[in-house]
Enzyme design. Structure first.
Site, PDB file in Angstrom:
ATOM      1  CB  SER A  42     104.498  48.009 110.274  1.00 17.04           C
ATOM      2  OG  SER A  42     105.716  47.311 110.371  1.00 17.04           O
ATOM      3  CE  LYS A  89     105.428  43.843 108.256  1.00 12.52           C
ATOM      4  NZ  LYS A  89     105.005  45.195 108.429  1.00 12.52           N
TER       5      LYS A  89
END
Length: 166
Positions: A42, A89
């Site tokens: 990701s 993230k």
């Protein structure tokens, strides 16, 4: 009896040293940081699956600091969806920012005490576009590549609807 007392003292010293080393290690991990291996794709191309990063926990002790969860920072947080699991993230928005959710194209105002986080690889990331703003109480630390400067964003990926000087 001399041998017994000598052995007891030696065992006591070893136990004391072990306890001290354990306590120092535990404090170091809790308050300074530790290495973590990235799992998943990701955050590509910034971080790749299997890469090691250093989690700097020092910023987590002062949430009022301007260096706490800054836009563009790559952060490690407790997952808002999976218990006892951490995620890596990028902070895209802070409290008060208005963000366009790339999945729904709706405008979202990030509430107080929350951040909007996204992976750098939008197709492979489960993030705020799926579960909404994330509480800053889940913040663990900032991710750094070992022996390199702070992981900075590819500038083309971050777009703000409303900007705030924070």
């Amino acid at each position: 009896h001399k041998l017994g007392w000598k052995m007891m003292r030696t065992v006591g010293k070893i136990a004391l040293q072990f306890t001290a080393y354990y306590a120092i290690g535990k404090l170091g991990v809790t308050f300074i940081g530790w290495p973590v291996q990235v799992q998943g794709r990701s955050m590509e191309p910034t971080l790749i699956d299997g890469q090691w990063v250093w989690v700097n926990c020092i910023p987590s002790f002062n949430p009022d600091s301007p260096n706490f969860c800054r836009r563009g920072d790559v952060v490690v947080m407790w997952s808002p969806r999976v218990a006892n699991s951490m995620i890596v993230k990028r902070v895209v928005g802070r409290e008060g920012d208005v963000i366009e959710n790339r999945n729904t194209e709706q405008l979202v105002t990030v509430p107080e005490g929350h951040v909007w986080i996204e992976g750098d690889h939008p197709i492979r990331s489960i993030d705020s576009t799926d579960y909404g703003p994330v509480s800053m109480s889940l913040f663990v630390g900032t991710a750094h590549r070992p022996f390199q400067s702070l992981v900075r964003p590819p500038t083309s990926r971050i777009k703000y609807v409303a900007d705030d000087p924070r």
